[in-house]
Design an enzyme around this catalytic site. Sequence first.
Site, mmCIF file in Angstrom:
data_model
loop_
_atom_site.group_PDB
_atom_site.id
_atom_site.type_symbol
_atom_site.label_atom_id
_atom_site.label_comp_id
_atom_site.label_asym_id
_atom_site.label_seq_id
_atom_site.Cartn_x
_atom_site.Cartn_y
_atom_site.Cartn_z
ATOM 1 N N ARG A 1 18.495 8.408 6.827
ATOM 2 C CA ARG A 1 17.118 8.084 7.221
ATOM 3 C C ARG A 1 17.043 7.337 8.555
ATOM 4 N NH1 ARG A 1 13.341 6.987 2.045
ATOM 5 N NH2 ARG A 1 14.150 8.637 0.744
ATOM 6 N N ASP B 1 -0.902 -1.369 2.235
ATOM 7 C CA ASP B 1 0.490 -0.937 2.119
ATOM 8 C C ASP B 1 1.273 -1.696 3.190
ATOM 9 O OD1 ASP B 1 1.813 1.753 0.687
ATOM 10 O OD2 ASP B 1 2.934 1.029 2.422
HETATM 11 C C1 LIG Z 1 5.702 5.789 -4.058
HETATM 12 S S1 LIG Z 1 4.441 5.057 -3.078
HETATM 13 C C2 LIG Z 1 3.165 4.821 -4.299
HETATM 14 C C3 LIG Z 1 1.798 5.208 -3.799
HETATM 15 C C4 LIG Z 1 0.680 5.155 -4.835
HETATM 16 N N1 LIG Z 1 0.524 3.824 -5.369
HETATM 17 C C5 LIG Z 1 0.912 6.147 -5.958
HETATM 18 O O1 LIG Z 1 1.271 5.756 -7.069
HETATM 19 O O2 LIG Z 1 0.745 7.347 -5.715
HETATM 20 C C6 LIG Z 1 5.068 3.396 -2.854
HETATM 21 C C7 LIG Z 1 4.409 2.658 -1.703
HETATM 22 O O3 LIG Z 1 4.780 1.288 -1.783
HETATM 23 C C8 LIG Z 1 4.859 0.776 -0.477
HETATM 24 N N2 LIG Z 1 5.629 -0.492 -0.468
HETATM 25 C C9 LIG Z 1 6.959 -0.680 -0.637
HETATM 26 N N3 LIG Z 1 7.279 -1.980 -0.520
HETATM 27 C C10 LIG Z 1 6.118 -2.651 -0.283
HETATM 28 C C11 LIG Z 1 5.794 -4.021 -0.079
HETATM 29 N N4 LIG Z 1 6.728 -4.989 -0.095
HETATM 30 N N5 LIG Z 1 4.498 -4.339 0.138
HETATM 31 C C12 LIG Z 1 3.526 -3.382 0.159
HETATM 32 N N6 LIG Z 1 3.778 -2.068 -0.024
HETATM 33 C C13 LIG Z 1 5.060 -1.697 -0.251
HETATM 34 C C14 LIG Z 1 5.533 1.909 0.303
HETATM 35 O O4 LIG Z 1 5.314 1.810 1.703
HETATM 36 C C15 LIG Z 1 4.869 3.144 -0.340
HETATM 37 O O5 LIG Z 1 3.772 3.587 0.412
#
Ligand SMILES: C[S@@+](CC[C@H](N)C(=O)[O-])C[C@H]1O[C@@H](n2cnc3c(N)ncnc32)[C@H](O)[C@@H]1O
Length: 275
Positions: A32, A144
């Site tokens: 990545r 996010d």
């Molecule tokens: C798999 S996606 C989930 C999106 C949505 N909630 C769903 O269930 O479809 C996980 C998201 O968490 C965000 N994320 C990861 N670590 C984070 C943090 N410390 N604070 C805020 N967002 C975070 C990532 O950038 C990503 O967009």
Amino acid sequence: MSEATYRSLCDLIFRHSRIYLGANRQSMLVSRLNSRRQHLGIKSWDAYYEHLSKNQKGEELGILIDLIATNHTQFFRENLHFDRLKSEIIDTILKECGGAATKFLAWSAASSSGEEPFSLAITIKEHFSQRPGPPSDWMVYASDISRKTLKVAEAAIYPSSNLNLPNPEWLRRYFKRGSGPYEGKCRVKPEILKHVKFQQINLFQKSYPLPQPLHLIFCRNVLIYFEQESQAQLVARLHSMLTRGGFLIVGHSDSLNCFRHDFTPLGGGVYRRNT
Ligand SMILES: C[S@@+](CC[C@H](N)C(=O)[O-])C[C@H]1O[C@@H](n2cnc3c(N)ncnc32)[C@H](O)[C@@H]1O
């Protein structure tokens, strides 16, 4: 990448985002980050780590998080949650949580590219438009850590093929079909956009710039990226953001079973604040 550099990078990622990579993810990290390192003209992983750690709050760390975070999402993902909002949760909140009938406040806490908060907004809008009486005011806050996904969310333009909506009528009601360079795409209509506010929030930053108390929090499919202690801390903070009797909804793969919390589990990832 040496084992030592891998551990230093994991440590940096953890300190910034609490995303916990653990062992055996070295090849994922290399694949990545490789093109970014090359793009920067940095020859070794040690030098890349040096570059990052000199500027820990800077843009480069944000780009690193964008590259490693899993952003998968879709409209009405885990649709049972939206069904339960419609059939029970929204009405329970309106009846039992003070202030909700005047202004209903929801937060999509890891909103990725916007599909989740827009699904939430459509569900709330539909529900409110079918209720008798004067219309309630409402707002969905969405956040996010990833700037890249927030840019997509703010543009609110999605390929039509991704719009698998539970009710096909909603396509016409809530999306405008694009033409010319936007052929095959749809944009969320202003009547939904005006109720959704995006901002960058790291769930582990000191405080959240959000109104309080909230009535409903979606924090789905993000807990799994954190280790247990961080999950417990985060869930306690989400509890404090909610009004008494407010709801927390987590993803089907997330679990609150391994640590103490002050929510009543209602099954299927739905939790209600007790006290
Ligand atoms: C798999 S996606 C989930 C999106 C949505 N909630 C769903 O269930 O479809 C996980 C998201 O968490 C965000 N994320 C990861 N670590 C984070 C943090 N410390 N604070 C805020 N967002 C975070 C990532 O950038 C990503 O967009």
